[in-house]
Design a protein around this motif. Structure first.
Motif, PDB file in Angstrom:
ATOM      1  N   TYR A  24       0.859  -1.180   0.000  1.00  0.00           N
ATOM      2  CA  TYR A  24       0.000   0.000   0.000  1.00  0.00           C
ATOM      3  C   TYR A  24       0.899   1.234   0.000  1.00  0.00           C
ATOM      4  O   TYR A  24       2.038   1.183   0.456  1.00  0.00           O
ATOM      5  N   SER A  25       0.367   2.351  -0.463  1.00  0.00           N
ATOM      6  CA  SER A  25       1.147   3.581  -0.442  1.00  0.00           C
ATOM      7  C   SER A  25       1.230   4.153   0.970  1.00  0.00           C
ATOM      8  O   SER A  25       2.030   5.022   1.248  1.00  0.00           O
ATOM      9  N   LEU A  35     -11.690  -2.972   1.045  1.00  0.00           N
ATOM     10  CA  LEU A  35     -11.864  -2.500  -0.329  1.00  0.00           C
ATOM     11  C   LEU A  35     -10.670  -2.822  -1.216  1.00  0.00           C
ATOM     12  O   LEU A  35     -10.748  -2.657  -2.420  1.00  0.00           O
ATOM     13  N   SER A  36      -9.567  -3.294  -0.623  1.00  0.00           N
ATOM     14  CA  SER A  36      -8.371  -3.551  -1.418  1.00  0.00           C
ATOM     15  C   SER A  36      -8.587  -4.646  -2.456  1.00  0.00           C
ATOM     16  O   SER A  36      -7.858  -4.726  -3.434  1.00  0.00           O
ATOM     17  N   LEU A  37      -9.598  -5.484  -2.256  1.00  0.00           N
ATOM     18  CA  LEU A  37      -9.902  -6.492  -3.276  1.00  0.00           C
ATOM     19  C   LEU A  37     -10.333  -5.838  -4.571  1.00  0.00           C
ATOM     20  O   LEU A  37     -10.207  -6.405  -5.644  1.00  0.00           O
ATOM     21  N   LEU A  38     -10.862  -4.614  -4.474  1.00  0.00           N
ATOM     22  CA  LEU A  38     -11.299  -3.883  -5.656  1.00  0.00           C
ATOM     23  C   LEU A  38     -10.217  -2.937  -6.149  1.00  0.00           C
ATOM     24  O   LEU A  38     -10.313  -2.410  -7.251  1.00  0.00           O
ATOM     25  N   ALA A  39      -9.211  -2.685  -5.330  1.00  0.00           N
ATOM     26  CA  ALA A  39      -8.135  -1.773  -5.682  1.00  0.00           C
ATOM     27  C   ALA A  39      -7.052  -2.516  -6.460  1.00  0.00           C
ATOM     28  O   ALA A  39      -7.215  -3.681  -6.795  1.00  0.00           O
ATOM     29  N   ASP A  40      -5.945  -1.839  -6.689  1.00  0.00           N
ATOM     30  CA  ASP A  40      -4.892  -2.405  -7.532  1.00  0.00           C
ATOM     31  C   ASP A  40      -3.522  -2.363  -6.857  1.00  0.00           C
ATOM     32  O   ASP A  40      -2.551  -1.944  -7.461  1.00  0.00           O
ATOM     33  N   PRO A  41      -3.399  -2.798  -5.581  1.00  0.00           N
ATOM     34  CA  PRO A  41      -2.069  -2.774  -4.976  1.00  0.00           C
ATOM     35  C   PRO A  41      -1.205  -3.912  -5.514  1.00  0.00           C
ATOM     36  O   PRO A  41      -1.697  -5.002  -5.780  1.00  0.00           O
ATOM     37  N   PRO A  42       0.090  -3.654  -5.688  1.00  0.00           N
ATOM     38  CA  PRO A  42       0.983  -4.734  -6.106  1.00  0.00           C
ATOM     39  C   PRO A  42       1.033  -5.838  -5.049  1.00  0.00           C
ATOM     40  O   PRO A  42       0.922  -5.586  -3.860  1.00  0.00           O
ATOM     41  N   ILE A  43       1.202  -7.077  -5.518  1.00  0.00           N
ATOM     42  CA  ILE A  43       1.275  -8.253  -4.659  1.00  0.00           C
ATOM     43  C   ILE A  43       2.620  -8.939  -4.911  1.00  0.00           C
ATOM     44  O   ILE A  43       3.005  -9.150  -6.062  1.00  0.00           O
ATOM     45  N   ARG A  44       3.308  -9.297  -3.827  1.00  0.00           N
ATOM     46  CA  ARG A  44       4.528 -10.094  -3.977  1.00  0.00           C
ATOM     47  C   ARG A  44       4.304 -11.437  -3.304  1.00  0.00           C
ATOM     48  O   ARG A  44       3.898 -11.515  -2.156  1.00  0.00           O
ATOM     49  N   LEU A  45       4.564 -12.511  -4.038  1.00  0.00           N
ATOM     50  CA  LEU A  45       4.502 -13.866  -3.509  1.00  0.00           C
ATOM     51  C   LEU A  45       5.925 -14.385  -3.411  1.00  0.00           C
ATOM     52  O   LEU A  45       6.698 -14.294  -4.362  1.00  0.00           O
ATOM     53  N   THR A  46       6.261 -14.922  -2.246  1.00  0.00           N
ATOM     54  CA  THR A  46       7.577 -15.512  -2.050  1.00  0.00           C
ATOM     55  C   THR A  46       7.405 -16.968  -1.665  1.00  0.00           C
ATOM     56  O   THR A  46       6.630 -17.293  -0.767  1.00  0.00           O
ATOM     57  N   ILE A  55       6.313 -10.596  -8.448  1.00  0.00           N
ATOM     58  CA  ILE A  55       5.380  -9.508  -8.187  1.00  0.00           C
ATOM     59  C   ILE A  55       4.352  -9.447  -9.306  1.00  0.00           C
ATOM     60  O   ILE A  55       4.678  -9.605 -10.481  1.00  0.00           O
ATOM     61  N   GLY A  56       3.107  -9.208  -8.905  1.00  0.00           N
ATOM     62  CA  GLY A  56       2.032  -8.966  -9.868  1.00  0.00           C
ATOM     63  C   GLY A  56       1.497  -7.575  -9.628  1.00  0.00           C
ATOM     64  O   GLY A  56       1.216  -7.191  -8.490  1.00  0.00           O
ATOM     65  N   GLU A  57       1.380  -6.792 -10.690  1.00  0.00           N
ATOM     66  CA  GLU A  57       0.861  -5.431 -10.558  1.00  0.00           C
ATOM     67  C   GLU A  57       0.273  -4.960 -11.872  1.00  0.00           C
ATOM     68  O   GLU A  57       0.532  -5.526 -12.922  1.00  0.00           O
ATOM     69  N   GLY A  58      -0.562  -3.919 -11.770  1.00  0.00           N
ATOM     70  CA  GLY A  58      -1.110  -3.288 -12.961  1.00  0.00           C
ATOM     71  C   GLY A  58      -2.214  -4.053 -13.657  1.00  0.00           C
ATOM     72  O   GLY A  58      -2.529  -3.772 -14.796  1.00  0.00           O
ATOM     73  N   GLN A  59      -2.816  -5.023 -12.978  1.00  0.00           N
ATOM     74  CA  GLN A  59      -3.853  -5.836 -13.607  1.00  0.00           C
ATOM     75  C   GLN A  59      -5.271  -5.357 -13.281  1.00  0.00           C
ATOM     76  O   GLN A  59      -6.232  -5.976 -13.693  1.00  0.00           O
TER      77      GLN A  59
END
Length: 82
Positions: A24-25, A35-46, A55-59
């Motif tokens: 998050y910013s 509400l983050s399920l509807l937002a677009d925060p980057p996700i990092r899976l390790t 990392i997944g982002e921008g989708q």
């Protein structure tokens, strides 16, 4: 309770082996977390056993970002096995 296995392509990942981070910013409030399920925060899976991360982002949504990160992680794990 049995851990779930995520299978795509030729790589199976035990969900208990994943560290999931949401960026998050700023520190999210409880409403923002919901509400983050509807937002677009980057996700990092390790992948904990190997330390490999993706990392997944921008989708357009957190769910799609997570799916993108999972696809990338599985590709990286497959390449690492070779």
């Amino acid at each position: 309770m049995k851990d779930s296995i995520i299978a795509m392509n030729d790589t199976d990942i035990n969900e208990a082996d994943l560290l999931i981070e949401i960026f998050y910013s700023h520190e999210p409030s409880s409403v923002e977390e919901h509400l983050s399920l509807l937002a677009d925060p980057p996700i990092r899976l390790t992948h904990k056993p190997t330390g490999i991360s993706a990392i997944g982002e921008g989708q357009g949504s957190q769910i799609r970002n997570k799916e993108m990160a999972l696809e990338r992680l599985q590709e990286l794990l497959s390449a690492n096995e070779s």
